[in-house]
Design a protein around this motif. Sequence first.
Motif, PDB file in Angstrom:
ATOM      1  N   LYS A  28       2.972  16.169  -9.347  1.00  0.00           N
ATOM      2  CA  LYS A  28       3.266  16.740 -10.668  1.00  0.00           C
ATOM      3  C   LYS A  28       2.069  17.519 -11.213  1.00  0.00           C
ATOM      4  CE  LYS A  28       6.694  13.242 -11.911  1.00  0.00           C
ATOM      5  NZ  LYS A  28       6.951  12.004 -12.669  1.00  0.00           N
ATOM      6  N   GLN A  29       0.849  17.009 -10.906  1.00  0.00           N
ATOM      7  CA  GLN A  29      -0.367  17.661 -11.416  1.00  0.00           C
ATOM      8  C   GLN A  29      -0.577  19.036 -10.785  1.00  0.00           C
ATOM      9  OE1 GLN A  29      -3.405  14.772 -10.549  1.00  0.00           O
ATOM     10  NE2 GLN A  29      -3.127  13.657 -12.487  1.00  0.00           N
ATOM     11  N   VAL A  30      -0.387  19.121  -9.468  1.00  0.00           N
ATOM     12  CA  VAL A  30      -0.692  20.374  -8.763  1.00  0.00           C
ATOM     13  C   VAL A  30       0.551  21.182  -8.407  1.00  0.00           C
ATOM     14  CG1 VAL A  30      -2.872  19.494  -7.827  1.00  0.00           C
ATOM     15  CG2 VAL A  30      -0.764  19.218  -6.513  1.00  0.00           C
ATOM     16  N   GLY A  31       1.732  20.635  -8.708  1.00  0.00           N
ATOM     17  CA  GLY A  31       2.974  21.369  -8.472  1.00  0.00           C
ATOM     18  C   GLY A  31       3.436  21.411  -7.031  1.00  0.00           C
ATOM     19  N   TRP A  32       3.243  20.305  -6.300  1.00  0.00           N
ATOM     20  CA  TRP A  32       3.724  20.248  -4.911  1.00  0.00           C
ATOM     21  C   TRP A  32       5.245  20.226  -4.887  1.00  0.00           C
ATOM     22  CZ3 TRP A  32       0.114  15.695  -3.131  1.00  0.00           C
ATOM     23  CH2 TRP A  32      -1.146  16.218  -2.805  1.00  0.00           C
ATOM     24  N   SER A  33       5.809  20.813  -3.839  1.00  0.00           N
ATOM     25  CA  SER A  33       7.252  20.693  -3.613  1.00  0.00           C
ATOM     26  C   SER A  33       7.532  19.304  -3.046  1.00  0.00           C
ATOM     27  CB  SER A  33       7.731  21.764  -2.625  1.00  0.00           C
ATOM     28  OG  SER A  33       7.160  21.523  -1.340  1.00  0.00           O
ATOM     29  N   GLU A  34       8.817  18.946  -2.993  1.00  0.00           N
ATOM     30  CA  GLU A  34       9.183  17.626  -2.454  1.00  0.00           C
ATOM     31  C   GLU A  34       8.764  17.504  -0.991  1.00  0.00           C
ATOM     32  OE1 GLU A  34      13.185  14.952  -1.613  1.00  0.00           O
ATOM     33  OE2 GLU A  34      13.282  16.525  -3.143  1.00  0.00           O
ATOM     34  N   LYS A  35       8.900  18.615  -0.259  1.00  0.00           N
ATOM     35  CA  LYS A  35       8.518  18.615   1.164  1.00  0.00           C
ATOM     36  C   LYS A  35       7.014  18.408   1.326  1.00  0.00           C
ATOM     37  CE  LYS A  35       9.010  21.393   5.359  1.00  0.00           C
ATOM     38  NZ  LYS A  35       9.461  22.696   5.923  1.00  0.00           N
ATOM     39  N   ALA A  36       6.218  19.084   0.479  1.00  0.00           N
ATOM     40  CA  ALA A  36       4.754  18.950   0.542  1.00  0.00           C
ATOM     41  C   ALA A  36       4.328  17.538   0.155  1.00  0.00           C
ATOM     42  CB  ALA A  36       4.106  19.973  -0.376  1.00  0.00           C
ATOM     43  N   ALA A  37       4.966  16.989  -0.872  1.00  0.00           N
ATOM     44  CA  ALA A  37       4.644  15.616  -1.297  1.00  0.00           C
ATOM     45  C   ALA A  37       4.948  14.619  -0.186  1.00  0.00           C
ATOM     46  CB  ALA A  37       5.433  15.270  -2.557  1.00  0.00           C
ATOM     47  N   ARG A  38       6.086  14.814   0.495  1.00  0.00           N
ATOM     48  CA  ARG A  38       6.464  13.914   1.589  1.00  0.00           C
ATOM     49  C   ARG A  38       5.468  14.012   2.749  1.00  0.00           C
ATOM     50  NH1 ARG A  38      11.591  14.930   1.417  1.00  0.00           N
ATOM     51  NH2 ARG A  38      11.567  16.598   2.952  1.00  0.00           N
ATOM     52  N   PHE A  39       5.001  15.266   3.004  1.00  0.00           N
ATOM     53  CA  PHE A  39       4.012  15.488   4.065  1.00  0.00           C
ATOM     54  C   PHE A  39       2.716  14.732   3.761  1.00  0.00           C
ATOM     55  CE2 PHE A  39       0.204  17.914   5.275  1.00  0.00           C
ATOM     56  CZ  PHE A  39       0.292  17.835   6.652  1.00  0.00           C
TER      57      PHE A  39
ATOM     58  N   LEU B  16       0.830  -1.208   0.000  1.00  0.00           N
ATOM     59  CA  LEU B  16       0.000   0.000   0.000  1.00  0.00           C
ATOM     60  C   LEU B  16       0.866   1.261   0.000  1.00  0.00           C
ATOM     61  CD1 LEU B  16      -2.789  -1.110   2.505  1.00  0.00           C
ATOM     62  CD2 LEU B  16      -3.069  -0.680   0.056  1.00  0.00           C
ATOM     63  N   ALA B  17       2.008   1.198   0.705  1.00  0.00           N
ATOM     64  CA  ALA B  17       2.916   2.349   0.759  1.00  0.00           C
ATOM     65  C   ALA B  17       3.515   2.624  -0.622  1.00  0.00           C
ATOM     66  CB  ALA B  17       4.023   2.098   1.780  1.00  0.00           C
ATOM     67  N   GLU B  18       3.868   1.569  -1.355  1.00  0.00           N
ATOM     68  CA  GLU B  18       4.424   1.740  -2.708  1.00  0.00           C
ATOM     69  C   GLU B  18       3.380   2.343  -3.653  1.00  0.00           C
ATOM     70  OE1 GLU B  18       5.835  -2.117  -3.791  1.00  0.00           O
ATOM     71  OE2 GLU B  18       7.599  -2.015  -2.466  1.00  0.00           O
ATOM     72  N   ARG B  19       2.138   1.852  -3.545  1.00  0.00           N
ATOM     73  CA  ARG B  19       1.067   2.383  -4.393  1.00  0.00           C
ATOM     74  C   ARG B  19       0.788   3.846  -4.048  1.00  0.00           C
ATOM     75  NH1 ARG B  19      -4.565  -0.404  -3.750  1.00  0.00           N
ATOM     76  NH2 ARG B  19      -3.226  -2.251  -3.860  1.00  0.00           N
ATOM     77  N   LEU B  20       0.779   4.148  -2.739  1.00  0.00           N
ATOM     78  CA  LEU B  20       0.529   5.521  -2.291  1.00  0.00           C
ATOM     79  C   LEU B  20       1.650   6.456  -2.749  1.00  0.00           C
ATOM     80  CD1 LEU B  20      -1.126   7.538  -0.543  1.00  0.00           C
ATOM     81  CD2 LEU B  20       0.282   6.834   1.411  1.00  0.00           C
ATOM     82  N   ARG B  21       2.909   5.975  -2.697  1.00  0.00           N
ATOM     83  CA  ARG B  21       4.040   6.804  -3.133  1.00  0.00           C
ATOM     84  C   ARG B  21       3.884   7.190  -4.617  1.00  0.00           C
ATOM     85  NH1 ARG B  21       7.692   3.976  -1.078  1.00  0.00           N
ATOM     86  NH2 ARG B  21       8.256   5.261   0.691  1.00  0.00           N
ATOM     87  N   TYR B  22       3.437   6.205  -5.407  1.00  0.00           N
ATOM     88  CA  TYR B  22       3.218   6.472  -6.843  1.00  0.00           C
ATOM     89  C   TYR B  22       2.093   7.494  -7.038  1.00  0.00           C
ATOM     90  CZ  TYR B  22       1.629   5.770 -11.629  1.00  0.00           C
ATOM     91  OH  TYR B  22       1.222   5.982 -12.927  1.00  0.00           O
ATOM     92  N   GLU B  23       0.982   7.314  -6.314  1.00  0.00           N
ATOM     93  CA  GLU B  23      -0.169   8.215  -6.452  1.00  0.00           C
ATOM     94  C   GLU B  23       0.185   9.634  -6.016  1.00  0.00           C
ATOM     95  OE1 GLU B  23      -3.277   6.379  -4.214  1.00  0.00           O
ATOM     96  OE2 GLU B  23      -3.612   4.781  -5.694  1.00  0.00           O
ATOM     97  N   VAL B  24       0.961   9.743  -4.930  1.00  0.00           N
ATOM     98  CA  VAL B  24       1.360  11.072  -4.442  1.00  0.00           C
ATOM     99  C   VAL B  24       2.303  11.752  -5.443  1.00  0.00           C
ATOM    100  CG1 VAL B  24       2.711  12.275  -2.649  1.00  0.00           C
ATOM    101  CG2 VAL B  24       0.976  10.596  -1.996  1.00  0.00           C
ATOM    102  N   SER B  25       3.219  10.978  -6.047  1.00  0.00           N
ATOM    103  CA  SER B  25       4.143  11.572  -7.032  1.00  0.00           C
ATOM    104  C   SER B  25       3.389  12.073  -8.259  1.00  0.00           C
ATOM    105  CB  SER B  25       5.222  10.563  -7.430  1.00  0.00           C
ATOM    106  OG  SER B  25       4.653   9.478  -8.132  1.00  0.00           O
ATOM    107  N   VAL B  26       2.371  11.311  -8.690  1.00  0.00           N
ATOM    108  CA  VAL B  26       1.539  11.745  -9.827  1.00  0.00           C
ATOM    109  C   VAL B  26       0.786  13.011  -9.471  1.00  0.00           C
ATOM    110  CG1 VAL B  26      -0.474  11.145 -11.246  1.00  0.00           C
ATOM    111  CG2 VAL B  26       1.309   9.440 -10.828  1.00  0.00           C
ATOM    112  N   ARG B  27       0.187  13.010  -8.281  1.00  0.00           N
ATOM    113  CA  ARG B  27      -0.588  14.179  -7.825  1.00  0.00           C
ATOM    114  C   ARG B  27       0.323  15.406  -7.656  1.00  0.00           C
ATOM    115  NH1 ARG B  27      -5.325  16.563  -8.236  1.00  0.00           N
ATOM    116  NH2 ARG B  27      -5.970  17.649  -6.339  1.00  0.00           N
TER     117      ARG B  27
END
Length: 204
Positions: free
Chosen positions: A24-35, A11-22
């Motif tokens: 890129k779509q909304v322009g999150w910084s690396e810190k925001a994506a990690r949060f 589930l963590a691997e799937r979530l990591r992929y979904e968060v990385s896609v999201r």
Amino acid sequence: LENLQPEIKNLAERLRYEVSVRAKQVGWSEKAARFHFKKNLRRIITELYVRDNCHPFKATLLVWVQIPMWVSVSLALRNCSVGATGSEVQEEFSAGGALWFTDLTAPDSTWILPVLLGLVNLLIVEIFASQKMNVSRFQRLATNFFRVVSVVMIPIAATVPSSMALYWLSSSFLGLSHNLLLRSPTFRRLCCIPRTKSDSATPY
């Protein structure tokens, strides 16, 4: 908890992929994506704990009952041994021992009870240590801390009344018995405890 780890990893691997896609779509910084990843992973793990009724906090509940009880009984035995509750009780304690510790109000001059206490506590620590497959730095530090505590308890137990040392030894021996019993495959099957990867057919 152990059996949930593969599912949590997937589930963590799937979530990591979904968060990385999201991201890129909304322009999150690396810190925001990690949060967002950590926040959602915590939520997913909590849902799994609720689903399987195995929250880690449950494992600590016994400790919060056991420690106050251990302290209370130890203080009560000390008070009985030094005569704080009355000379009659102290007299009964002074003649109520057995084997080599006939006087429960005096420390064990042979050091048999304190050394046995240290050995039993060390055995408990080593049993816990042997159950861990991938040990973190914190777990290594905690294991070494409890090893030191087990050794330090020997001279402490040699200075307190034998009644306290006997109670500490009995309590530790019961804990050791529980640990050994819970490693038995037959007993685990009898209690319907789920199998795990770390289970051994020859645990002893």
